[in-house]
Write an enzyme that holds these catalytic residues in place. Structure first.
Site, PDB file in Angstrom:
ATOM      1  N   LEU A 233      43.614  46.852  37.552  1.00  0.00           N
ATOM      2  CA  LEU A 233      42.201  46.554  37.366  1.00  0.00           C
ATOM      3  C   LEU A 233      41.592  45.917  38.610  1.00  0.00           C
ATOM      4  O   LEU A 233      42.098  44.926  39.130  1.00  0.00           O
ATOM      5  CB  LEU A 233      42.023  45.617  36.162  1.00  0.00           C
ATOM      6  CG  LEU A 233      40.586  45.190  35.846  1.00  0.00           C
ATOM      7  CD1 LEU A 233      39.750  46.381  35.417  1.00  0.00           C
ATOM      8  CD2 LEU A 233      40.576  44.099  34.779  1.00  0.00           C
ATOM      9  N   ASP A 234      40.483  46.500  39.078  1.00  0.00           N
ATOM     10  CA  ASP A 234      39.683  45.956  40.189  1.00  0.00           C
ATOM     11  C   ASP A 234      40.505  45.757  41.459  1.00  0.00           C
ATOM     12  O   ASP A 234      40.228  44.842  42.251  1.00  0.00           O
ATOM     13  CB  ASP A 234      39.032  44.623  39.786  1.00  0.00           C
ATOM     14  CG  ASP A 234      38.049  44.774  38.633  1.00  0.00           C
ATOM     15  OD1 ASP A 234      37.485  45.873  38.487  1.00  0.00           O
ATOM     16  OD2 ASP A 234      37.859  43.801  37.882  1.00  0.00           O
ATOM     17  N   ASP A 235      41.503  46.607  41.685  1.00  0.00           N
ATOM     18  CA  ASP A 235      42.407  46.405  42.824  1.00  0.00           C
ATOM     19  C   ASP A 235      42.525  47.641  43.697  1.00  0.00           C
ATOM     20  O   ASP A 235      43.355  47.689  44.594  1.00  0.00           O
ATOM     21  CB  ASP A 235      43.795  46.000  42.305  1.00  0.00           C
ATOM     22  CG  ASP A 235      44.708  45.493  43.414  1.00  0.00           C
ATOM     23  OD1 ASP A 235      44.273  44.587  44.160  1.00  0.00           O
ATOM     24  OD2 ASP A 235      45.831  46.004  43.546  1.00  0.00           O
TER      25      ASP A 235
END
Length: 290
Positions: A233-235
C-alpha cells in the site's frame, strides 16, 4: 506521437551506448525526433529514451521506417549490451479506465484534459463503487460501470472489474481517488499499468486520512503523490509530487481544499507522461524523461 516510435532502454552503464543506439537508428533510416538519457552512478546503470519518426523524415509521403526490421537488428545489439528494452509505436491509442469513489475532482480534471486533447488516449470506461460519477460519465459519453464493493464481496467485485478491463482491452488503470485497496492478484495483472494519486507527500502519512494526520503532526507543508500501484500500500514507484505551504491557522478542511489542487496536478502529469511513454521503472524508482 501517433506517427512515431519510442525506444526505452536500461542497462549497465558503459562508454559508447548513446553512439551505438543512435548509430543503429541512423543506419536503419530513422529520423530521431528527441533523445534523452540518464545515468545512476551509484548503481552503474544507464537509461535512455529515443523518439523517432516512422515516416521518411521529410514531411512527405515516402518510404516508411521498417519497424520490424529495426527490432530484428536491435535485438542482438541489446543482448550483447545487457539491455532491457521496450519499443512501442503510435498506431492504436492507449485505452484508459478511470476508477473513482465519491470524490470527483480528479476525474473531472482528467476528463476535461482529455476532451481538450491533452491526453492522447481513449477513455474506455469509468468504474466506481458509488453512483455520484454516473451523470458526469453520461455527459462525456463514456461508459459507466457501477461495481459496489464490501469486505464480503471484494473478490467478486475485482473479478467483475478485471473482466470489464479485459473486454474493453484497457491498457492503463487510473485510480482517481478510488478509495479501495486493490488485491495483489489484481495488481499483478497490470504491472506498471495502474497509477494512483495519494493525498500526501509520500512516504509521509500513508493510509486513508493523511490530511488529518498531517494536521495532527503540525506540518508546514502538505503534498500529493502520483505513483504506480504495487501490492504494498502506497509504496509503488513515485512518478510525480508537489507541495503547498500551510500554517498553524489552517484546519483540516483547509488542508483538504488546498490538497485537491495538488492531487489534480500530480495525477494529470503522471497520466500524461505515462501515455507519452516518458517513464521507465527500475527497482522501486522511476526515471521520467524530458
Amino acid at each position: 506521437m501517433r506517427d512515431s516510435a519510442v525506444l526505452l532502454i536500461d542497462c549497465p552503464d558503459r562508454k559508447g551506448l548513446v553512439a551505438r543506439v543512435s548509430g543503429l537508428l541512423y543506419e536503419q533510416g530513422a529520423n530521431i525526433l528527441h533523445a534523452d538519457q540518464h545515468q545512476d552512478h551509484d548503481l552503474g546503470l544507464f537509461f535512455m529514451r529515443v523518439e523517432f519518426g516512422l515516416g521518411d523524415g521529410n514531411g512527405t509521403e515516402g518510404a516508411r521506417f521498417d519497424f520490424e526490421g529495426f527490432k530484428a537488428a536491435f535485438a542482438p545489439l541489446a543482448a550483447g549490451l545487457g539491455m532491457r528494452w521496450k519499443l512501442s509505436a503510435g498506431g492504436r491509442r492507449p485505452r484508459m479506465a478511470l476508477f473513482c469513489s465519491q470524490y470527483l475532482h480528479c476525474v473531472v480534471d482528467l476528463l476535461h484534459r482529455w476532451r481538450m486533447g491533452e491526453l492522447d488516449c481513449e477513455i474506455s470506461m469509468i468504474v466506481s463503487n458509488h453512483r455520484e460519477v454516473e451523470l458526469l460519465a453520461a455527459f462525456y459519453g463514456i461508459l459507466f460501470q457501477y461495481v459496489p464493493v464490501t469486505a464480503a464481496t471484494r473478490a467478486k467485485a475485482e473479478r467483475e472489474q478485471l473482466a470489464l478491463l479485459a473486454k474493453y482491452e484497457v491498457d492503463l488503470v487510473v485510480l482517481a481517488r478510488y478509495m479501495q485497496i486493490l488485491s495483489p492478484e489484481f495488481v499483478a495483472q497490470y504491472p506498471a499499468g495502474i497509477i494512483n494519486v495519494h493525498h500526501s507527500f509520500l512516504p509521509a502519512f500513508t493510509g486513508a486520512r493523511p490530511y488529518h494526520a498531517a494536521h495532527a503532526r503540525g506540518v508546514k507543508l502538505i503534498g500529493a503523490t502520483s505513483h504506480y500501484v504495487t501490492e504494498v500500500l502506497d509504496d509503488g514507484p513515485i512518478i510525480e509530487q508537489d507541495v503547498a505551504r500551510i500554517s498553524h491557522r489552517d484546519q483540516v478542511p483547509d488542508l483538504v481544499a488546498r490538497g485537491r489542487d495538488l492531487e489534480r496536478m500530480v495525477l494529470s502529469r503522471a497520466v500524461r507522461w505515462h501515455l507519452d511513454r516518458r517513464i521507465l521503472c527500475y527497482g522501486n524508482k522511476t526515471v521520467v524523461f524530458d
